[in-house]
Every structure is written in C-alpha cells, then in structure tokens.
Design a protein around this motif. Structure first.
Motif, PDB file in Angstrom:
ATOM      1  N   UNK A  60      22.226  62.387 -52.100  1.00  0.00           N
ATOM      2  CA  UNK A  60      22.903  63.588 -51.601  1.00  0.00           C
ATOM      3  C   UNK A  60      23.004  63.585 -50.081  1.00  0.00           C
ATOM      4  N   UNK A  61      21.950  63.103 -49.405  1.00  0.00           N
ATOM      5  CA  UNK A  61      21.924  63.106 -47.945  1.00  0.00           C
ATOM      6  C   UNK A  61      22.934  62.179 -47.304  1.00  0.00           C
ATOM      7  N   UNK A  72      14.238  65.635 -44.771  1.00  0.00           N
ATOM      8  CA  UNK A  72      15.630  66.086 -44.682  1.00  0.00           C
ATOM      9  C   UNK A  72      16.505  64.892 -44.365  1.00  0.00           C
ATOM     10  N   UNK A  73      17.633  64.825 -45.039  1.00  0.00           N
ATOM     11  CA  UNK A  73      18.545  63.695 -44.869  1.00  0.00           C
ATOM     12  C   UNK A  73      19.948  64.259 -44.734  1.00  0.00           C
ATOM     13  N   UNK A  74      20.708  63.709 -43.774  1.00  0.00           N
ATOM     14  CA  UNK A  74      22.070  64.191 -43.566  1.00  0.00           C
ATOM     15  C   UNK A  74      22.906  63.147 -42.832  1.00  0.00           C
ATOM     16  N   UNK A  75      24.222  63.237 -43.010  1.00  0.00           N
ATOM     17  CA  UNK A  75      25.088  62.344 -42.233  1.00  0.00           C
ATOM     18  C   UNK A  75      24.922  62.652 -40.741  1.00  0.00           C
ATOM     19  N   UNK A  76      24.970  61.606 -39.914  1.00  0.00           N
ATOM     20  CA  UNK A  76      24.843  61.797 -38.467  1.00  0.00           C
ATOM     21  C   UNK A  76      26.058  62.532 -37.910  1.00  0.00           C
ATOM     22  N   UNK A  85      20.909  60.407 -40.825  1.00  0.00           N
ATOM     23  CA  UNK A  85      19.682  60.817 -40.156  1.00  0.00           C
ATOM     24  C   UNK A  85      18.648  61.176 -41.205  1.00  0.00           C
ATOM     25  N   UNK A  86      17.444  60.644 -41.042  1.00  0.00           N
ATOM     26  CA  UNK A  86      16.332  60.957 -41.938  1.00  0.00           C
ATOM     27  C   UNK A  86      15.230  61.570 -41.086  1.00  0.00           C
ATOM     28  N   UNK A  87      14.890  62.802 -41.400  1.00  0.00           N
ATOM     29  CA  UNK A  87      13.854  63.519 -40.665  1.00  0.00           C
ATOM     30  C   UNK A  87      12.628  63.684 -41.556  1.00  0.00           C
ATOM     31  N   UNK A  93       4.525  67.867 -36.308  1.00  0.00           N
ATOM     32  CA  UNK A  93       5.015  66.546 -35.902  1.00  0.00           C
ATOM     33  C   UNK A  93       6.231  66.146 -36.730  1.00  0.00           C
ATOM     34  N   UNK A  94       7.269  65.640 -36.037  1.00  0.00           N
ATOM     35  CA  UNK A  94       8.483  65.232 -36.721  1.00  0.00           C
ATOM     36  C   UNK A  94       8.914  63.867 -36.224  1.00  0.00           C
ATOM     37  N   UNK A  95       9.395  63.051 -37.134  1.00  0.00           N
ATOM     38  CA  UNK A  95       9.963  61.744 -36.780  1.00  0.00           C
ATOM     39  C   UNK A  95      11.400  61.721 -37.275  1.00  0.00           C
ATOM     40  N   UNK A  96      12.294  61.261 -36.412  1.00  0.00           N
ATOM     41  CA  UNK A  96      13.718  61.201 -36.749  1.00  0.00           C
ATOM     42  C   UNK A  96      14.164  59.748 -36.735  1.00  0.00           C
ATOM     43  N   UNK A  97      14.852  59.353 -37.805  1.00  0.00           N
ATOM     44  CA  UNK A  97      15.349  57.992 -37.930  1.00  0.00           C
ATOM     45  C   UNK A  97      16.852  58.018 -38.158  1.00  0.00           C
TER      46      UNK A  97
END
Length: 140
Positions: A60-61, A72-76, A85-87, A93-97
């Motif tokens: 879905x993301x 959370x996953x979404x199109x950039x 983007x995968x958060x 603490x948050x990591x964003x990829x």
C-alpha cells in the motif's frame, strides 16, 4: 520449491535534508509467516536491527501514505512513484529511509508468486507446527 524470498536493496538513511547515508538493507519474506516482511539493517559497528511489518503495508505504501504508529510508508512524491519513504519510530526516536520503488516492487512480486496476497494460510501452518510440537513432546 523455496519457502523464502530475500533481496538486498540500497536505502538512503535520511539524517536531514542535506545529509543522507546509503546503506544495504536485507528484505526477507517467509511462507511460514505470509503476512509479514522483514527489513534488516546491518550497520558497521552496530548489531543488526530487524523490523517486521505487514506485507500489505509495504504494498500500500508504494502508492499512498500508509501505516499508523511505528511504521509509515509513502511515496516520496505524489506525482511520481519512483521513490518510497519508510519511517520507523521507537518512542521519540525516528529513522527515515528513502528507497527506489522498483526493487520493492520486484521483491513483492516474488513474494506474491510464492504466497499470493489473499491466499495466506496461517492457520494450516500453525496447526502443523502444533501437531509437530505435540508429537515430539515427552509423555507424562
């Protein structure tokens, strides 16, 4: 026939708008746990970290913002479906990829060939494991 799907993708660990590090990430899927995918980050100097979340969430993301809570996953970009983007969040603490959508699509396609979406049979797998445990358990 293999019962797992694995792939290595390169993700950008986004520290800030100006700074990102490219890191290899292992994607894993097992038919024994057909609803989940696992991402393993193996950074030099740190123990590997694995995140597990729904295969459907990843799917879905790719096309729309998805997920609540820790993943959370979404199109950039809403206009282009090229990057995702995968958060991942633990407490404050948050990591964003950031990762190209193409290898994720290829990985999900391979998982779908192994266990088609909507055809997961976890109950049968659980029953087989329970039967094995009960069969091997010592009497008494």
């Amino acid at each position: 026939m293999t019962d797992t799907v694995q792939a290595e993708v390169i993700m950008s660990f986004v520290v800030s708008e100006e700074l990102a590090f490219r890191i290899p990430v292992e994607l894993d899927f097992a038919s024994a746990d057909p609803y989940a995918v696992r991402l393993t980050f193996d950074l030099p100097g740190d123990a590997p970290v694995t995140w597990a979340f729904g295969r459907e969430l990843l799917l879905d993301g790719l096309s729309r913002p998805s997920g609540e809570g820790d993943v959370r996953i979404e199109p950039a970009s809403p206009e282009h479906l090229s990057d995702v983007l995968i958060s991942l969040q633990v407490g404050a603490e948050r990591a964003l990829f950031r990762v190209s959508a193409a290898p994720l699509v290829a990985f999900l396609d391979r998982t779908d060939r192994l266990v088609p979406l909507g055809k997961e049979e976890v109950c049968a797998t659980l029953e087989a494991v329970l039967d094995q445990i009960l069969t091997e358990a010592p009497a008494g």
